[in-house]
Write an enzyme that holds these catalytic residues in place. Structure first.
Site, PDB file in Angstrom:
ATOM      1  N   ASP A 367       0.809  -1.139  -0.270  1.00 19.65           N
ATOM      2  CA  ASP A 367       0.056  -0.581   0.238  1.00 19.65           C
ATOM      3  C   ASP A 367       0.387   1.566  -0.132  1.00 19.65           C
ATOM      4  O   ASP A 367       2.291   1.135   0.305  1.00 19.65           O
ATOM      5  CB  ASP A 367      -0.956  -0.197   1.422  1.00 19.65           C
ATOM      6  CG  ASP A 367      -1.586   0.789   1.612  1.00 19.65           C
ATOM      7  OD1 ASP A 367      -2.594   1.566   0.544  1.00 19.65           O
ATOM      8  OD2 ASP A 367      -2.223   1.613   2.193  1.00 19.65           O
ATOM      9  N   THR A 369      -0.407   4.716   1.299  1.00 20.88           N
ATOM     10  CA  THR A 369      -0.227   5.586   2.577  1.00 20.88           C
ATOM     11  C   THR A 369      -0.641   4.931   4.222  1.00 20.88           C
ATOM     12  O   THR A 369      -0.585   3.909   4.351  1.00 20.88           O
ATOM     13  CB  THR A 369      -2.006   5.980   2.672  1.00 20.88           C
ATOM     14  OG1 THR A 369      -2.314   7.210   1.600  1.00 20.88           O
ATOM     15  CG2 THR A 369      -2.207   6.786   3.984  1.00 20.88           C
ATOM     16  N   ASP A 611      -2.270  -1.572   5.813  1.00 20.62           N
ATOM     17  CA  ASP A 611      -2.831  -1.161   7.377  1.00 20.62           C
ATOM     18  C   ASP A 611      -4.032  -0.954   7.861  1.00 20.62           C
ATOM     19  O   ASP A 611      -4.239  -1.142   8.911  1.00 20.62           O
ATOM     20  CB  ASP A 611      -1.845  -0.006   7.921  1.00 20.62           C
ATOM     21  CG  ASP A 611      -1.967   1.333   6.634  1.00 20.62           C
ATOM     22  OD1 ASP A 611      -2.715   0.983   5.776  1.00 20.62           O
ATOM     23  OD2 ASP A 611      -1.665   1.970   6.553  1.00 20.62           O
TER      24      ASP A 611
END
Length: 875
Positions: A367, A369, A611
């Protein structure tokens, strides 16, 4: 794209924290729910009666302390284990009662009866190995359990009228739980209140679309919240809950679900089947074919002597060497030490085979961010597009949106902080409708009553809310290409909770958020590039923004970012496109999962890092899921590895640890199986020739210790950067079978030469065979110990020194029954060993070249197929 909730983990009630410095708006009843909020002014009082607006959670007391204590006493608690690791008793049983130990125990029982004591020395090695295995696994258990406590989910419950956090095990029946985006449902229950609550149940039911929940609906443990907030009352807890048993089984401590362990077990099965016929052949040969040797009474140490005893000693000596007694031990130790080493760097290994899996990874999907960039963002600019006319300025609307959002994600948290820092307080607008953010639709919104008029506002991805040709979308793409996250604030034509929402939108402002790239992200990507691991950045942000971050980090291919909405719907074509690209934007959670699945379908071993709740499906689909410690509970629960310090830079250490474990165990396995093969070869030939077996068990103990036993312990824990590849069993056998057969034939050759036609050897004959085997197998040790460093040379030199001491000192000669007084026999042993060393080296060189040619042909074939896939067929 917002990707995870920005909610503190230790607050008693996170509701106040969600405003992130912006005064919360007033609240009113939910559509369809006429209850009144417990805090703030009632928006319902100002809203028209026929259009009630949303409100926060109802004012309910929940269970009292007494009611909780009563349920705890009755055993109606969520009694699932904190971690399904093995207990101390299970660890001891697992290390003591093994197939290897059972074999050794039977053989030792034979020696205990017939003697002498020196021939039972091999049992001490097993005892020491077992103790080492228990100690190391207990150390690993302590490390895992400590980290698991840090990583444990702490759900929010309502007790005595206030919201507090408890451990999952402290939840009792009838408990009222409060959930928001990213939270995992830990017990079954019935929904009592919703604020746009949407739950993903795909991990349980396979249903891909989020399920909108209403009061009275059921929620199941194992599902997770993807949008909105809500409360539910626990109806089933503990092992009665829907997913509790599945979760317990899925996370149970295990050392066997791996190619490495299954390959070793398969080899051990083959060896077990070979022990019986070879043992029977040796006993029959020694008793009935004239191959026995009679010991003198002093040499026998006063124990039982004669043909049967001598035949059993020979059989035990052969079978002890056939059993790779240290292989299982060293495999367990290597895994356990890996867990301990990673634990020191705050890496929680939730399943031990994850260490092996990461060593085999050749594609890392990450990912953007919170992984490549810092988790927090900063509001840098609100660019007015002039679309609001005579209405309120954009900054005022943004402050209202931030205040009305019941569950901030990082983007909304940054907007709230920015508005608060700029002195822009939230207007006192009653909220009539809310649309929580979801990764699937990529926008959120709210409907307000401003000056008696209902206005609808949407905040989200510009290229989703307006056509791609709109000037606002073009400007957002330009800013995104500079690495910013850009959201569009727009006035919507439909109430945000309506099915047709947001309807036609009028762009009002672009909200520019700054996200800093992690300082350690660049070196981490460089490491993966050097190791031949492809990195693919998969994000919900605009593709240009993803490409900008990738270019800043030096990611190959990031200059050509791909919009995931343009990828093929065909699974095979999608996999090819993903394999060729490296930066992907506008990826939905379902698309992430399909991309990972496609890569795996093309033969890649994929690690997925993330996350947020939008990463859960892909984390579950990947070979290895890696979650950030501050990420959503849902993402942490499905991952095999959790980086508790949120440091993406820890991944290279994990990969290196996995490669160390796999590479070293493969080396050790080759050594132990070489011993097994040469023993089988020697035993079969000796049995067929009807001569006495050349060794006593004490000789086998000496050979095994100095050639494989002691060196393998150091090699199993040594640094190793070799890239792990599939085919462990075949590669191990390609080394062990030829080397073992050559060593076995060399030992037989020396034995027959020094016997000179006799069938009964003397100590000098046995010593010559020991010299041949030790010299040959030490050469095999050198071959597998590459690359050479000083300590490896010192290790082999020390083993030669130990062997020499055993042969030349009176104590060593007496204890091991060795005799080097005949130079001719010693030279014969060395000469035959020299010939065997040449043969083994030639075989290894030829085999390495054959493997290189095979790999080159495979690479050419793969390149040809890829070229054919890229070339369109003629019409």
């Amino acid at each position: 794209m917002p990707e995870q909730p920005d909610r503190p983990e230790d607050g008693a009630d996170s509701t106040a924290d969600r405003a992130q410095g912006v005064s919360p708006s007033v609240t009113g009843p939910l559509p369809g729910n006429g209850s009144t909020g417990s805090s703030g002014r009632s928006a319902a009082a100002e809203a028209p009666a026929e259009r009630p607006g949303p409100q926060g959670p109802p004012n309910e007391p929940g269970l009292t302390r007494g009611e909780v204590a009563e349920r705890v006493a009755a055993g109606r608690t969520n009694d699932v284990p904190v971690r399904a690791s093995r207990t101390v008793a299970q660890i001891i049983r697992g290390n003591v009662f093994t197939r290897i130990n059972a074999m050794i125990a039977v053989l030792f029982s034979i020696i205990a009866v017939i003697g002498p004591v020196q021939d039972g020395l091999f049992a001490m090695v097993i005892l020491i190995n077992t103790l080492i295995g228990i100690v190391q696994e207990l150390r690993a258990k302590r490390t895992l359990d400590k980290l698991a406590i840090v990583n444990a989910t702490r759900p929010r419950v309502v007790r005595d009228g206030s919201t507090t956090r408890v451990t999952a095990q402290e939840i009792v029946l009838d408990e009222v739980l409060d959930v928001g985006v990213g939270d995992q449902i830990v017990v079954d229950g019935t929904v009592t209140w919703v604020g746009g609550l949407e739950v993903d149940e795909s991990l349980l039911t396979g249903e891909a679309d989020p399920v909108v929940k209403q009061p009275g609906d059921t929620v199941m443990s194992g599902s997770f919240v993807v949008a909105g907030t809500g409360r539910f009352r626990a109806t089933k807890v503990g092992r009665h809950a829907y997913a509790a048993r599945l979760a317990e089984e899925a996370s149970r401590f295990s050392l066997v679900r791996s190619e490495l362990r299954s390959g070793i077990n398969r080899i051990l099965t083959w060896i077990t089947f070979a022990l019986f016929p070879i043992g029977a052949l040796l006993v029959y040969s020694q008793l009935f074919m004239g191959g026995h040797v009679t010991l003198e009474e002093p040499t026998a140490g006063g124990q039982i002597s004669g043909p049967l005893a001598d035949a059993l000693r020979g059989m035990v000596a052969a079978l002890v060497s056939m059993i790779p007694e240290g292989l299982i031990l060293l495999t367990s130790i290597a895994f356990a030490v890996g867990v301990i080493r990673l634990g020191r760097h705050r890496c929680l290994v939730q399943e031990l085979p994850a260490i092996e899996g990461l060593a085999r990874v050749d594609v890392v999907c990450t990912d953007k961010t919170g992984t490549l960039t810092e988790a927090g963002m900063r509001l840098t600019e609100v660019r007015d597009l002039g679309g609001y006319g005579a209405g309120p300025p954009p900054s005022r609307v943004l402050a209202a949106l931030a205040a009305s959002d019941p569950d901030h994600n990082p983007s909304m948290a940054a907007i709230g902080r920015g508005c608060g820092a700029g002195g822009r307080s939230a207007p006192d607008w009653p909220v009539t409708a809310l649309a929580p953010f979801s990764s699937a639709r990529k926008w959120s919104g709210a409907s307000f009553l401003a000056s008696g008029v209902e206005e609808h506002w949407a905040l989200g991805a510009a290229d989703v809310l307006v056509p791609s040709g709109d000037p606002a979308a073009a400007e957002a793409a330009r800013l995104g290409a500079q690495g910013h996250r850009v959201l569009l604030l727009a006035r919507a034509s439909a109430r945000v909770d309506a099915e047709e929402a947001p309807g036609t939108v009028a762009p009002v402002a672009l909200v520019v958020l700054d996200q800093r790239v992690r300082e350690d992200a660049g070196p981490t990507l460089d490491y993966f590039g050097d190791q031949g691991v492809d990195v693919k950045v998969i994000s919900g942000d605009h593709a240009a923004s993803v490409g900008a971050v990738g270019r800043e980090l030096g990611l190959s291919g990031a200059e050509r970012p791909v919009d995931a909405r343009a990828l093929s719907e065909d699974g095979g074509e999608l996999a090819r496109e993903v394999e060729e690209g490296s930066a992907f934007g506008r990826v939905t959670p379902e698309r992430k999962r399909d991309m990972v699945r496609g890569l795996r379908g093309r033969g890649h071993t994929v690690a997925m890092t993330g996350d947020g709740v939008n990463d859960v499906l892909a984390l579950k689909e990947a070979d290895i899921g890696v979650a950030m410690g501050s990420g959503s509970p849902a993402s942490r629960s499905v991952a095999q590895l959790v980086l508790l310090d949120d440091r993406f830079a820890a991944l290279p250490r994990v990969v290196a640890e996995g490669r160390r474990v796999i590479g070293n165990i493969e080396r050790v396995a080759g050594l132990f199986l070489t011993k097994t093969v040469y023993t089988m070869t020697l035993a079969i030939i000796v049995g067929l020739l009807a001569v006495a077996y050349p060794f006593f068990p004490r000789h086998a103990t000496l050979i095994n210790a100095v050639t494989f036993g002691i060196p393998s312990f150091f090699l199993a824990l040594a640094p190793n950067t070799d890239i792990a590849r599939p085919g462990f069993v075949m590669r191990t056998l390609r080394l062990a079978v030829p080397s073992g057969m050559v060593a076995g034939f060399a030992a037989v050759t020396t034995y027959l030469l020094v016997l000179g036609g006799r069938t009964v050897p003397d100590p000098a004959d046995r010593t010559a065979v020991v010299i041949t085997l030790c010299a040959t197998t030490l050469w095999v040790l050198l071959l597998v110990a590459k690359p050479y460093v000083w300590w490896k040379v010192l290790l082999v030199g020390s083993m030669v020194g130990l062997l020499t001491l055993a042969m030349v000192t009176p104590l060593g000669q007496w204890f091991f029954d060795l005799d080097v007084s005949d130079p001719a026999k010693v030279l014969t042993g060395l000469a035959v060993a020299g010939a065997a060393i040449v043969a083994i080296t030639v075989i290894r060189v030829v085999d390495d070249r054959m493997i290189a040619r095979s790999e080159a042909r495979s690479a050419e074939e793969k390149a040809r197929k890829d070229s054919e896939e890229r070339t369109p067929e003629p019409v």
